[in-house]
Write a protein that holds these residues in place. Structure first.
Motif, PDB file in Angstrom:
ATOM      1  N   GLU A  67       0.822  -1.204   0.000  1.00 35.70           N
ATOM      2  CA  GLU A  67       0.000   0.000   0.000  1.00 35.70           C
ATOM      3  C   GLU A  67       0.862   1.263   0.000  1.00 35.70           C
ATOM      4  O   GLU A  67       0.499   2.274  -0.609  1.00 35.70           O
ATOM      5  N   ASP A  89      -4.882   6.348   8.384  1.00 35.68           N
ATOM      6  CA  ASP A  89      -4.741   4.967   7.923  1.00 35.68           C
ATOM      7  C   ASP A  89      -3.969   4.118   8.924  1.00 35.68           C
ATOM      8  O   ASP A  89      -4.014   2.889   8.858  1.00 35.68           O
ATOM      9  N   GLU A 101     -15.126   0.343   5.684  1.00 38.34           N
ATOM     10  CA  GLU A 101     -14.916   0.473   4.238  1.00 38.34           C
ATOM     11  C   GLU A 101     -13.449   0.582   3.845  1.00 38.34           C
ATOM     12  O   GLU A 101     -13.144   0.658   2.653  1.00 38.34           O
ATOM     13  N   ARG A 102     -12.548   0.606   4.810  1.00 34.93           N
ATOM     14  CA  ARG A 102     -11.128   0.701   4.473  1.00 34.93           C
ATOM     15  C   ARG A 102     -10.290   0.088   5.582  1.00 34.93           C
ATOM     16  O   ARG A 102     -10.740  -0.059   6.717  1.00 34.93           O
TER      17      ARG A 102
END
Length: 306
Positions: free
Chosen positions: A6, A57, A100-101
């Motif tokens: 990522e 994140d 969702e992430r």
């Protein structure tokens, strides 16, 4: 989802300050932030959740000083396992609320108030802490962070390379013994002039850190974001892995920290525009608003290639 993969695709956003957010709440907790995941888990979850909602994140657990050496001052050296598991649990709850992430939870391991380099130079017979003793303390912390379900480790605010090596060797031992392959992030804190507190240079820091095959190397805390650019550039020119930066919101003043969310985002946007970074976040004095602004801005830039 693989963290390294990522990091090749986009600039990831790390969360902001934990300590200064706790201070705003006016809790009576004797200054031991790392006890709060155990005694006030919803408070710590709420701070983590504010950062994930702002776009983080990567969450750093509230375990910066949750090792036996640091917790001895609070009479909690025997509670290291419980403190770290609770810290991971609070962060994990916030991370998993983002359905969702993917949000990664990195187990934070700070430097302790004792410097092995200084202890070894002074040769004080009254000082009983040595490398093996500190590594043992870090190993107990790393075991608990892994047991709690952290996605990886963050050895951060490094001011002494000897302390950092104790932490990193401890993590290595835990991974080997338990058959784990958890990513490691490594981040140093600089003094004015660009050296660590004990005098090590950035190149010495990089050489030490890369022995442990980290997913990222970088800088945190230190001073304001603008002043860090030349040092981030030095790391970016040498590092074989991702580069992280999460600075203070300037230097503390009588009125707190002066850098606004836009100030911090402007400075980190310059680094991103120059292709220097893969992870951007905030340290002391930064808030969910800082992280929200960073998350919005970093979408405009590709990550540094490594």
């Amino acid at each position: 989802m693989n963290l390294t993969d990522e990091l090749h695709k986009r600039i990831l956003i790390l969360d902001g300050a934990m300590g200064t957010e706790i201070q705003k709440l006016g809790l009576d907790y004797d200054g031991n932030n790392d006890a709060l995941p155990l005694t006030n888990p919803e408070v710590i979850y709420g701070i983590h959740k504010a950062y994930t909602d702002a776009g983080a994140d990567i969450l750093c657990t509230c375990s910066f000083s949750a090792n036996a050496v640091s917790q001895e001052a609070y009479g909690l050296a025997d509670k290291v396992r419980e403190l770290n598991i609770a810290a991971v649990r609070a962060a994990r709850k916030a991370a998993d609320s983002q359905t969702e992430r993917k949000v990664w939870v990195m187990g934070s391991m700070g430097p302790t108030a004792k410097s092995l380099t200084i202890i070894e130079l002074m040769m004080d017979p009254a000082e009983t802490l040595d490398f093996d003793g500190l590594k043992k303390a870090y190993k107990a912390q790393a075991e608990a962070l892994a047991e709690g379900g952290a996605d990886g480790f963050l050895v951060e605010t490094i001011t002494d390379l000897r302390n950092a090596e104790a932490a990193l060797q401890a993590i290595q031992e835990v991974q080997k013994e338990k058959g784990l392959e958890m990513p490691i992030m490594i981040s140093a804190s600089l003094m004015n002039g660009g050296c660590l507190m004990t005098g090590s240079t950035i190149q010495e820091f990089i050489a030490m850190a890369e022995q442990y095959n980290p997913v990222s190397i970088g800088l945190n805390c230190s001073f304001g974001a603008k002043e860090m650019k030349e040092y981030v550039r030095e790391i970016a020119s040498s590092a074989k892995c991702a580069v992280s930066v999460y600075p203070n919101a300037g230097l503390p003043t009588a009125h707190g920290y002066d850098e606004t969310p836009c100030d911090t985002a402007d400075a980190l946007s310059e680094m991103a525009a120059d292709g220097l970074i893969n992870i951007a976040g905030g340290c002391c004095g930064t808030t969910p608003e800082h992280i929200r602004e960073l998350a919005a801005r970093m979408k405009d830039f590709p990550p540094r290639q490594f």
